[in-house]
Design a protein around this motif. Sequence first.
Motif, short mmCIF file in Angstrom:
data_model
loop_
_atom_site.label_atom_id
_atom_site.label_comp_id
_atom_site.label_asym_id
_atom_site.label_seq_id
_atom_site.Cartn_x
_atom_site.Cartn_y
_atom_site.Cartn_z
N ASN A 4 0.80 -1.22 0.00
CA ASN A 4 0.00 0.00 0.00
C ASN A 4 0.84 1.28 0.00
N LYS A 5 2.15 1.14 0.18
CA LYS A 5 3.04 2.30 0.21
C LYS A 5 4.13 2.13 -0.83
N LEU A 6 4.61 3.25 -1.32
CA LEU A 6 5.74 3.21 -2.25
C LEU A 6 6.96 2.66 -1.53
N ILE A 7 7.77 1.92 -2.25
CA ILE A 7 8.91 1.23 -1.62
C ILE A 7 9.88 2.22 -0.99
N PHE A 8 10.17 3.33 -1.66
CA PHE A 8 11.12 4.29 -1.08
C PHE A 8 10.58 4.90 0.20
N GLU A 9 9.24 5.06 0.28
CA GLU A 9 8.64 5.57 1.52
C GLU A 9 8.81 4.55 2.64
N GLN A 10 8.71 3.27 2.31
CA GLN A 10 8.88 2.22 3.30
C GLN A 10 10.31 2.16 3.81
N VAL A 11 11.26 2.40 2.92
CA VAL A 11 12.67 2.43 3.32
C VAL A 11 12.87 3.53 4.36
N ALA A 12 12.34 4.72 4.07
CA ALA A 12 12.46 5.84 5.02
C ALA A 12 11.78 5.49 6.34
N GLU A 13 10.62 4.87 6.27
CA GLU A 13 9.87 4.52 7.48
C GLU A 13 10.62 3.47 8.31
N ILE A 14 11.27 2.52 7.65
CA ILE A 14 12.04 1.50 8.38
C ILE A 14 13.14 2.17 9.20
N VAL A 15 13.86 3.09 8.59
CA VAL A 15 14.94 3.78 9.31
C VAL A 15 14.36 4.63 10.43
N THR A 34 22.89 -0.41 -0.55
CA THR A 34 23.20 -1.80 -0.92
C THR A 34 22.63 -2.77 0.11
N GLU A 35 22.75 -2.44 1.39
CA GLU A 35 22.21 -3.30 2.44
C GLU A 35 20.69 -3.42 2.31
N PHE A 36 20.02 -2.30 2.04
CA PHE A 36 18.57 -2.34 1.84
C PHE A 36 18.22 -3.16 0.60
N ALA A 37 18.95 -2.93 -0.48
CA ALA A 37 18.69 -3.65 -1.72
C ALA A 37 18.82 -5.15 -1.51
N ASN A 38 19.86 -5.57 -0.83
CA ASN A 38 20.08 -7.00 -0.59
C ASN A 38 19.07 -7.58 0.39
N ALA A 39 18.76 -6.85 1.43
CA ALA A 39 17.86 -7.36 2.46
C ALA A 39 16.41 -7.48 1.98
N TYR A 40 15.98 -6.53 1.13
CA TYR A 40 14.58 -6.50 0.72
C TYR A 40 14.37 -6.82 -0.76
N GLY A 41 15.45 -7.08 -1.48
CA GLY A 41 15.33 -7.41 -2.90
C GLY A 41 14.78 -6.25 -3.71
N ILE A 42 15.27 -5.05 -3.40
CA ILE A 42 14.81 -3.85 -4.12
C ILE A 42 15.98 -3.22 -4.87
N ASN A 43 15.66 -2.32 -5.76
CA ASN A 43 16.65 -1.60 -6.53
C ASN A 43 17.41 -0.63 -5.60
N PRO A 44 18.74 -0.59 -5.68
CA PRO A 44 19.50 0.34 -4.84
C PRO A 44 19.08 1.81 -5.03
N ALA A 45 18.67 2.17 -6.24
CA ALA A 45 18.23 3.55 -6.49
C ALA A 45 16.96 3.87 -5.69
N THR A 46 16.11 2.88 -5.54
CA THR A 46 14.88 3.06 -4.75
C THR A 46 15.24 3.25 -3.28
#
Length: 122
Positions: A4-15, A34-46
């Motif tokens: 329900n949320k954009l992935i980059f918003e979720q990254v910010a919320e996790i931190v 890179t750690e986020f990309a590997n842990a969640y299987g997302i694009n590093p740019a996201t």
Amino acid sequence: MDSNKLIFEQVAEIVENQILDGLLKTDDRSPSTTEFANAYGINPATARKGLNILVDEGILIKKRGMGMFVTKDAKKIIKEKRKKEYLDNILPDLIKNLRFLEISKEDLIKEIEKIYGELAND
């Protein structure tokens, strides 16, 4: 991740949640893109976009060649931001629903006091 949320918003919320929970403290290094990309299987740019939001808000600071670190005011900034979001968006909808259900202000206050009391005992 929450669909329900954009992935980059979720990254910010996790931190932000890690900061509020005390897992990340002032001057601690944030997880990298890179750690986020590997842990969640997302694009590093996201992931970078989510972290850059926190930099723009003063929650994280970039240290060239070292990563991003938690600022001394991070917790305060997050709490103020979330408080504003709650008061501006969530509370009005809640009150509309309470009025629709004909829950009086007095009954609401009683329930709030009851819940606060229960939480104080935890």
